[in-house]
Scaffold this motif. Structure first.
Motif, PDB file in Angstrom:
ATOM      1  N   GLY A  83       9.383   4.762   1.214  1.00 50.28           N
ATOM      2  CA  GLY A  83       7.986   4.795   1.401  1.00 50.28           C
ATOM      3  C   GLY A  83       7.779   3.389   1.623  1.00 50.28           C
ATOM      4  O   GLY A  83       6.863   3.147   2.904  1.00 50.28           O
ATOM      5  N   GLY A  84       8.027   2.441   0.901  1.00 49.71           N
ATOM      6  CA  GLY A  84       7.713   1.217   1.396  1.00 49.71           C
ATOM      7  C   GLY A  84       8.049   0.760   2.731  1.00 49.71           C
ATOM      8  O   GLY A  84       7.324  -0.152   3.529  1.00 49.71           O
TER       9      GLY A  84
ATOM     10  N   PRO B 255       6.133  11.110  -9.096  1.00 51.73           N
ATOM     11  CA  PRO B 255       6.465  11.994 -10.000  1.00 51.73           C
ATOM     12  C   PRO B 255       6.513  13.326  -9.658  1.00 51.73           C
ATOM     13  O   PRO B 255       6.955  14.515 -10.677  1.00 51.73           O
ATOM     14  CB  PRO B 255       5.192  11.664 -11.191  1.00 51.73           C
ATOM     15  N   ILE B 256       5.409  13.936  -8.941  1.00 48.69           N
ATOM     16  CA  ILE B 256       5.200  14.937  -8.326  1.00 48.69           C
ATOM     17  C   ILE B 256       6.297  15.527  -7.415  1.00 48.69           C
ATOM     18  O   ILE B 256       7.271  16.682  -7.433  1.00 48.69           O
ATOM     19  CB  ILE B 256       3.800  15.493  -7.906  1.00 48.69           C
TER      20      ILE B 256
ATOM     21  N   SER C 291       0.751  -1.139  -0.099  1.00 49.72           N
ATOM     22  CA  SER C 291      -0.052   0.051  -0.111  1.00 49.72           C
ATOM     23  C   SER C 291       1.011   1.262   0.001  1.00 49.72           C
ATOM     24  O   SER C 291       0.596   2.130  -0.662  1.00 49.72           O
ATOM     25  CB  SER C 291      -0.839   0.107   1.374  1.00 49.72           C
ATOM     26  N   ALA C 292       1.920   1.064   0.760  1.00 49.13           N
ATOM     27  CA  ALA C 292       3.035   2.512   0.964  1.00 49.13           C
ATOM     28  C   ALA C 292       3.534   2.799  -0.346  1.00 49.13           C
ATOM     29  O   ALA C 292       3.622   3.697  -1.018  1.00 49.13           O
ATOM     30  CB  ALA C 292       3.645   2.335   2.072  1.00 49.13           C
ATOM     31  N   VAL C 293       4.010   1.280  -1.021  1.00 46.62           N
ATOM     32  CA  VAL C 293       4.688   1.490  -2.246  1.00 46.62           C
ATOM     33  C   VAL C 293       3.614   2.246  -3.471  1.00 46.62           C
ATOM     34  O   VAL C 293       4.206   3.028  -3.965  1.00 46.62           O
ATOM     35  CB  VAL C 293       5.217   0.078  -2.707  1.00 46.62           C
TER      36      VAL C 293
ATOM     37  N   ALA D 264       3.294   5.695  -3.058  1.00 44.78           N
ATOM     38  CA  ALA D 264       4.656   6.502  -3.088  1.00 44.78           C
ATOM     39  C   ALA D 264       4.788   6.730  -4.728  1.00 44.78           C
ATOM     40  O   ALA D 264       5.236   7.527  -5.284  1.00 44.78           O
ATOM     41  CB  ALA D 264       5.721   5.915  -2.612  1.00 44.78           C
ATOM     42  N   ILE D 265       4.481   5.490  -5.498  1.00 46.15           N
ATOM     43  CA  ILE D 265       4.619   5.536  -6.985  1.00 46.15           C
ATOM     44  C   ILE D 265       3.696   6.644  -7.317  1.00 46.15           C
ATOM     45  O   ILE D 265       4.125   7.194  -8.362  1.00 46.15           O
ATOM     46  CB  ILE D 265       4.164   3.978  -7.491  1.00 46.15           C
TER      47      ILE D 265
END
Lengths: 270, 248
Positions: free
Chosen positions: A160-161, A42-43, A32-34, A37-38
């Motif tokens: 993040g993961g 990009p921002i 969920s964290a990954v 984060a994905i």
């Protein structure tokens, strides 16, 4: 924010899926964290320094409000709690009930150990080398043919993961995850820990979190204003130890093990 | 054969014209020096060619490909390396680790997460070999920020040259060096850019006339003259604008 994502990921999965194995639930927290984060990378990775911190904080607050409002999924202010905690089991080999705090402690230690090992290895790979080079001089990395923004995105997602794993373990331990874990104080704590421990070093933040946990235990016996003590320490470290607490070890190491330095030869000459 | 060419290159910083119709042609295999007074636009020309800025007008060709406004990392991958006027190394990493980045760049090792970089023997060997070639093996494990000024500058230029790029662009590699250091750096550049094309910005006339096959003089953002060192020395415009009464 990713701590929260991991925590909610695990908690919601355990609430809704019957008989979900423990390790799978932690994995769900990680994923969920990954995924989050994905989506955000990009921002966020386009900027660096203070702008990065602020943008990140803004998204965290957005998530905080979302968690409060999406009552149906996240339970609002109450959070998600009381979900069943599955035993730690490897089918056919062992099954340990981790409801017992001591056993949970060992479980957490093992997860922590494995995470540290993986991340330590990560810094030692060629990509890890690019990572520390970006820390020192992103511009030069770009001119040497490496994609700085994409690399930062990968680092961001990995970080993040693992924050998600931390959140997942936290949710399992408390048997509860709520919006409070996404509040501004919770977001700021890791930054504070890193600054006190030592920015840009591997063991600095680990040391920092140890010191903070110890301090919290100690000061909370005497006062309610734990944050006051933490803030004071942060100020002292920033003023007098720009390399953080880990810097002390580097200084000691240099004093003890360094070859005769220029200073040494000058002293012996005089 | 032309390896690098700029066609009608213009660049301005919010209205201030820095480059004015620059048509530069660098032939494969030559050592090409760009000289000119301070503020002539030499570094800006470098920056426009290597992708730091997009030119406001004009085109840049590298090996016949239009690379106008391409990002630096892409240019590095197709064989263009550059060094900087202001030393720009990885200051907390050791000499070895700095050079290893150049070697990794050459070998295209990028998103590799599954092996320890120390275990990649060919990378280590090649980096050690580079360390030896630039006489920095005594400083192999010293962080770049602790190197002496001259050695740090050598490392700076070597980061561009060690990547085995076809075209190496050096921005004042000997700036601030002592006479001995300069002499050593010139030899280093000569050795490392053998069989390659090099474009170099320099102020030190000794360096230029001992290294360069051809010289371009940049003056107020446009090219005043291009030619062999002899031609430049005897060019009246160049004498008036730049070299003056210099004994060359």
């Amino acid at each position: 924010m990713y701590f929260g994502a991991g925590g909610f990921g695990t908690a919601i999965a355990l609430t809704h899926i019957q008989g979900l194995p423990l390790l799978v639930s932690v994995l769900i927290g990680f994923v969920s964290a990954v995924v989050l984060a994905i989506i955000l990378s990009p921002i966020v990775v386009r900027v660096s320094g203070t702008a990065f911190a602020m943008l990140h904080l803004a998204f965290s607050q957005l998530m905080f409000v979302l968690v409060l409002k999406l009552r149906g999924i996240t339970g609002g202010e109450d959070g998600v709690g009381g979900f069943p905690i599955p035993p730690f089991s490897i089918p056919g080999i062992i099954s340990i009930d981790i409801m017992d705090p001591l056993k949970f402690y060992y479980f957490a230690i093992i997860v922590l150990g494995i995470s540290i090992l993986i991340l330590w290895f990560f810094t030692k790979t060629p990509f890890g080398q690019i990572m520390v080079s970006i820390r020192d001089n992103p511009n030069r990395v770009n001119y040497m043919g490496f994609r700085v923004t994409l690399s930062k995105a990968v680092i961001y997602v990995v970080a993040g993961g693992f924050a998600g794993i931390a959140g997942s373990i936290y949710a399992l331990f408390q048997n509860l995850i709520s919006a409070e874990e996404l509040s501004i104080m919770a977001c700021f704590a890791p930054i504070m820990i890193t600054m006190v421990g030592g920015v840009g070093s591997f063991f600095g933040p680990i040391l920092g979190s140890g010191v903070f946990a110890f301090l919290e235990e100690l000061t909370s016996r005497y006062t309610e204003h734990v944050e006051l003590v933490q803030g004071l320490i942060l100020i002292l470290v920033i003023l007098f130890m720009p390399m953080g607490l880990i810097g002390i070890f580097h200084i000691i190491k240099e004093k003890l093990f360094s070859k005769p330095s220029l200073q040494g030869t000058m002293e012996s000459a005089s | 054969m032309t390896i690098l060419e700029t066609k009608g290159l213009y660049h301005d910083f919010s209205g201030l014209e820095v480059l004015f119709d620059v048509n530069l042609e660098v032939v494969e295999g030559e050592r090409h020096a760009i000289i000119g007074p301070n503020g002539a636009g030499k570094t800006t020309l470098f920056n426009v060619i290597t992708g730091t800025y997009k030119p406001s007008r004009g085109q840049v060709f590298f090996k016949g490909i239009d690379i106008t406004g391409e990002k630096p990392f892409k240019l590095a991958r197709i064989g263009m390396g550059r060094s900087f006027q202001i030393t720009s190394t990885f200051h907390r990493l050791t000499t070895f680790q700095n050079l290893r980045m150049a070697v990794m760049s050459r070998l295209g090792i990028r998103f590799n997460f599954h092996r320890k970089v120390d275990k990649l023997q060919h990378v280590t060997d090649e980096t050690d070999e580079v360390c030896g070639r630039i006489n920095l093996d005594g400083e192999r494990d010293i962080p770049a920020e602790l190197l002496s000024y001259g050695k740090h500058r050598s490392l700076e230029a070597s980061l561009a040259m060690a990547g085995d790029k076809e075209l190496v662009m050096l921005d004042e590699p000997t700036a601030g060096m002592s006479r001995d250091e300069t002499h050593f750096a010139v030899e280093l550049i000569r050795r490392l850019t053998e069989d390659k094309t090099m474009v170099i910005i320099e102020h030190d006339m000794d360096v230029i006339f001992s290294l360069a096959d051809r010289i371009t003089v940049l003056h107020y953002g446009s090219i005043l003259a291009t030619g062999s060192p002899e031609e430049i020395k005897n060019n009246q415009d160049v004498k008036d604008a730049y070299l003056g009464d210099l004994e060359v």
